[in-house]
Write an enzyme that holds these catalytic residues in place. Structure first.
Site, short mmCIF file in Angstrom:
data_model
loop_
_atom_site.label_atom_id
_atom_site.label_comp_id
_atom_site.label_asym_id
_atom_site.label_seq_id
_atom_site.Cartn_x
_atom_site.Cartn_y
_atom_site.Cartn_z
N GLU A 1 29.69 6.61 20.70
CA GLU A 1 28.61 6.70 21.69
C GLU A 1 29.13 7.47 22.88
O GLU A 1 29.63 6.88 23.84
CB GLU A 1 28.16 5.30 22.15
CG GLU A 1 27.54 4.44 21.07
CD GLU A 1 26.87 3.18 21.64
OE1 GLU A 1 26.83 3.03 22.87
OE2 GLU A 1 26.40 2.36 20.83
N GLU B 1 29.06 -3.18 19.39
CA GLU B 1 29.76 -3.60 20.62
C GLU B 1 29.89 -5.12 20.66
O GLU B 1 29.64 -5.74 21.69
CB GLU B 1 29.01 -3.07 21.86
CG GLU B 1 29.04 -1.55 21.94
CD GLU B 1 28.39 -0.98 23.20
OE1 GLU B 1 27.52 -1.64 23.78
OE2 GLU B 1 28.76 0.14 23.59
#
Length: 636
Positions: A265, A185
């Site tokens: 995710e 991320e």
């Protein structure tokens, strides 16, 4: 092939005949941009995966948890490697015991699971500092997760240790690792340094070869995808249930017009912060989102870890307008509970998976047996300030002004800052620290008597009276370095001067405490008994023992009337309790840390105040009191 059984050989030949374009000996895992899918050995493939953190599961339970994941219908597991768990000091590596990542990966292969590896160097994972070692902050001006040469040098030396262990386990080389994520991320981090991602891409390629599939993961926000992606790294996204699946994958398509749809995710639960309600996500909601994605042919990793046990000192923290430390229990309302028990959510997920691919034959392994060992009486061993000789054998460091944990080269735990009142204080004077300088909680003692607690982003002043020369001590606790948010340079300790009515205090003796080391080595159970004061408030150690009735089963321990502190059993650190703030009311105790046939040694460090009769209660189920607010006390 001569040693291979005939049925296996026949199967291999049949597979070879079916897929003449793929020679059965050439193992490959690739992107197919024409058909928008992965190809495994030349055949279209999609994975359904779940996250597991070997660092948060006791090693004796690894097989049980992986087997339950396999029996849920998952074809793969996603595995984080926390850098700071393995390189504890610069150039000092630990891959033994629970840290033996190679043994863990070998076990995944033995159970027939594929692996998606996330070696970082930054992993987030609600883990202390997102997996980055605190010793990076010994250089205070370092810019983490950027092209800063000091940071890159540390990253490169770590990757040169880790990635050669990974390379032989890649799918192309006969192993089970099908893909490797670079960073994590990164688009959410302020630096937005594409040179850093290019450097990582070069390092991963040099150490893992040109064939391995490398990818990135970011949220669906356009700005984050711009900063988090790089040509040469396949861009995947993450989002949770309740999202519009078509819209979310539209964001991936804007950066990867072709190739497989991937949610790296998919959040099946969420994390708990101390002092906030226990998070939960409904099974039906999670199952529906999963089905919607599978209908589109997407590959998915379910993020709520399938089971967790955190061992201090590793929980991290977030920064959302204020410092928010994460609880010890990493149960996250997960499909497999912290104790490894299949939940309603797991069976809902399994039912969805069964619509798209066959489930493995055989029953789901049962929940692990639990035992309620009942009440155990503890007694006070000593006030913390009376055992500094044991906890800081090298003695204190003298300094005109306070030093940070990083300046003291102390990563975790606690440090005592000791000085004396410079003058008589007959009328209450304000003891205080500048904003953001108590990182993260400071327990204040005057003449060895507990005065109260100063806390980051909350209470930062106390009123005191006393005489010149009175001992003033502050025990400083690291509650976990920020793992996600704007700035991961989260220094610990007393970052500014403590002052008395605005005049700074000086002449400090600073004691970096090695509490974990002492307790692991058997203290205080092996030490001579101390005659301790009967006082119940302030930081103190309590000890007790209990026997198991011939079995060592998992259990949960509750702290009725206790305030906040830490628990060790048989020298094993089981994490923090914070009964007063919640929501977590119990700590999980894996049966593997317990003894049969001899006493189990309990050590508690209570920081604020123990109950009049210090008892612990061992239960056969966990308690998360969802309603505990900051101001209430636990009544559970």
């Amino acid at each position: 092939p001569s040693s291979m059984g005939l049925p296996a050989l026949a199967l291999l030949l049949a597979v070879g005949l079916l897929h003449t374009q793929a020679s059965p000996s050439a193992r490959s895992f690739q992107l197919d941009y024409e058909h928008n899918c992965f190809r495994k050995d030349g055949v279209p493939f999609r994975y359904i995966s779940g996250s597991i953190h070997y660092a948060r599961v006791p090693r004796p339970a690894w097989r049980d948890r992986l087997l339950k994941m396999h029996m849920s219908g998952l074809s793969a597991v996603q595995v984080y490697v926390p850098w700071n768990y393995h390189e504890t000091l610069p150039g000092v590596y630990d891959f033994t015991g629970n840290r033996d990542v190679e043994a863990f990966l070998d076990l995944t292969a033995e159970l027939g699971l594929l692996v998606i590896l996330r070696p970082g160097p930054y992993i987030c994972a609600e883990w202390e500092m997102g997996g980055l070692p605190a010793w990076l902050l010994w250089k205070p001006d370092i810019i983490l997760r950027s092209s800063d040469p000091a940071y890159l040098a540390a990253v490169d030396s770590w990757l040169h240790v880790l990635l050669p262990k990974i390379k032989p386990r890649l799918y192309q080389h006969g192993g089970n690792i099908i893909s490797v994520q670079v960073e994590n991320e990164y688009g959410s981090y302020y630096a937005c340094d594409s040179g850093y991602l290019r450097h990582l891409l070069g390092a991963f390629r040099a150490l893992l070869g040109s064939e391995v599939l490398l990818f990135t993961t970011d949220s669906t926000r356009a700005e984050e995808l711009r900063c988090g992606t790089l040509q040469g790294l396949y861009a995947t996204i993450d989002f949770g249930p309740g999202s519009n699946v078509t819209e979310a994958f539209g964001a991936q398509r804007r950066v990867e017009p072709k190739g497989p749809l991937v949610n790296s995710e998919y959040y099946t639960g969420w994390l708990d912060y101390w002092g906030e309600a226990h998070a939960s996500t409904s099974a039906a909601w999670v199952a529906q989102g999963l089905e919607d994605m599978l209908q589109l042919g997407a590959s998915i990793n379910m993020q709520s870890p399938f089971l967790q046990l955190t061992s201090l000192p590793w929980p991290g923290a977030d920064y959302k307008d204020q410092y928010k430390p994460v609880t010890t229990s990493y149960d996250y309302d997960a499909p497999l509970s912290e104790a490894g028990d299949p939940t309603e959510k797991l069976f809902a997920i399994r039912t969805v998976i069964s619509k798209f691919q066959p489930l493995p034959a055989g029953p789901m392994p049962p929940a692990t047996p639990k035992y309620a060992y009942g009440w155990v009486a503890l007694r006070k061993y000593a006030d913390l300030l009376d055992v500094l000789d044991v906890l800081c054998p090298a003695g204190p460091i003298q300094s005109q002004f306070p030093l940070t944990f990083e300046a003291l080269k102390q990563a975790h735990g606690f440090v005592v800052y000791h000085t004396q009142l410079p003058r008589d204080v007959p009328d209450p004077a304000t003891l205080g620290a500048p904003p953001h300088s108590i990182c993260d909680r400071g327990y204040v003692m005057l003449r060895k008597e507990y005065q109260g607690t100063l806390e980051r982003d909350r209470q930062t002043t106390l009123h005191v009276t006393g005489r010149a020369g009175d001992a003033l001590d502050m025990l400083l606790e690291n509650m976990g370095r920020i793992s996600f948010g704007t700035n991961t340079s989260d220094f610990k300790g007393l970052l500014g001067n403590l002052s008395l009515d605005s005049s700074p205090l000086s002449n400090w003796l600073i004691y970096p405490l090695a509490i974990d080391t002492a307790v692991q080595q058997g203290w205080p159970h092996t030490a001579l008994p101390k005659s301790s004061s009967g006082g119940r408030v302030g930081p103190a150690f309590y000890t007790g023992t209990f026997e198991t009735p011939g079995i060592a089963w998992d259990t949960f321990v509750k702290f009725p009337g206790w305030s906040k502190g830490l628990l060790w059993i048989n020298g094993f650190n089981l994490g923090r309790y914070w009964t007063r703030r919640g929501p977590q009311q119990t700590l999980f105790v894996p049966g593997s840390v317990l003894h049969v046939g001899r006493p189990n040694n309990i050590t508690v460090l209570e920081l604020e105040g123990a109950p009049p009769t210090p008892l612990l209660l061992f239960l056969d189920r966990p308690l998360f009191n969802r309603t505990l607010g900051h101001s209430t006390t636990a009544t559970e």
